[in-house]
Design an enzyme around this catalytic site. Structure first.
Site, short mmCIF file in Angstrom:
data_model
loop_
_atom_site.label_atom_id
_atom_site.label_comp_id
_atom_site.label_asym_id
_atom_site.label_seq_id
_atom_site.Cartn_x
_atom_site.Cartn_y
_atom_site.Cartn_z
CE LYS A 1 -4.41 1.37 2.15
NZ LYS A 1 -5.29 0.98 1.03
CG LEU A 2 4.23 1.03 -1.91
CD1 LEU A 2 5.25 0.70 -2.99
CD2 LEU A 2 4.91 1.23 -0.56
#
Length: 296
Positions: A154-155
């Site tokens: 989850k960047l």
């Protein structure tokens, strides 16, 4: 929507401070390159007091996201959970959305960060998509090739893709975008996973080109408890068209029914779908009205 006011408290690198008095360096890699990892978590007011739903799973994923992106994660996760509960108390929040963010220190080079910070903030936020059935469109944008960026992380930078897709969908009058992968298979919505219903079974895209959602896992767990067959496989646009119903799921979205995808309208009443059953079961679970977790 304003997410904070003059009294809002945030947690930053081991201390609590007012959001309006906090600052960050304008030369950070996260600001310039989207080089950061984050989580979205929900807290609920239950009969047993405030409860952060699946807090450990979310902080585990935050650590894993950092690892996949070569971002250091030097914090104790149990301590972070403890401080998150304190943050809710300081802000007098019961039902809340929580955003931990690991961001990088000043560094204009395209290499590993020179240092990292952690921010945790929270605010009142209803279901991201509201309580209506959603109109989706298949986006002109695709999910990134997993060989170009770790899709299971989850960047922050990955969500530029989501913003572009959602904006384009909204301009056309739709509530949300549904993205395909590079091979034309169904991937996910801009910020949520998708399930479709067909002949009494649920289907969801297999892993590889999607974010492995924590709510997605919860839906699968509920299917086991409720004796609903749930199958992970590659899904095509034709599968969407022939489905009996569909819904999105995610921490921000929770469980949201889909009314249509482009010109495909799902005719069964939402209350008569498996999605509605899952929606009710999920709400009961997070509010601790039914302790499915004893079984799960």
């Amino acid at each position: 929507m304003k997410y904070y006011n003059s009294n809002t408290i945030i947690y930053l690198d081991g201390r609590f401070e007012k959001a309006v008095e906090s600052s960050t360096d304008l030369y950070g890699q996260s600001l310039h390159y989207g080089y950061a990892a984050f989580e979205g978590i929900r807290a609920y007011k239950t009969h047993n007091g405030n409860r952060i739903f699946k807090a450990a799973a979310h902080f585990d994923r935050l650590e894993q996201s950092c690892k996949l992106a070569n971002i250091p994660f030097p914090w104790d996760k149990e301590e972070l959970i403890k401080q998150t509960y304190k943050l809710l108390t300081l802000n007098k929040l019961k039902d809340a959305y929580i955003r931990p963010l690991v961001f990088c220190h000043p560094n204009m080079k395209l290499n590993e960060p020179s240092g990292v910070s952690i921010l945790i903030c929270a605010w009142d936020w209803d279901a991201y998509s509201g309580n209506k059935l959603l109109k989706l469109t298949i986006s002109e944008y695709e999910r990134p090739n997993p060989k170009s960026t770790p899709m299971e992380a989850k960047l922050s930078g990955n969500y530029v893709n989501s913003i572009l897709a959602t904006t384009a969908a909204n301009v056309k009058g739709y509530d949300e975008a549904l993205l395909l992968d590079m091979h034309g298979y169904v991937a996910e919505a801009s910020g949520a996973n998708i399930f479709i219903e067909k002949d009494g079974k649920l289907y969801t895209p297999s892993l590889g080109n999607i974010l492995p959602g924590i709510t997605r896992d919860t839906v699968k767990e509920l299917c086991t408890v409720l004796d609903i067959e749930c199958i992970e496989q590659k899904l095509t646009v034709e599968d969407l068209k022939s489905a009996d119903g569909a819904f999105l799921c995610g921490t921000a979205t929770e469980i949201a029914g889909i009314a249509s995808i482009d010109d495909v309208v799902y005719r069964p009443l939402w209350r008569e779908t498996i999605g509605y059953t899952i929606q009710r079961a999920y709400k009961n679970l997070v509010l601790e009205k039914v302790n499915y977790e004893v079984i799960i």
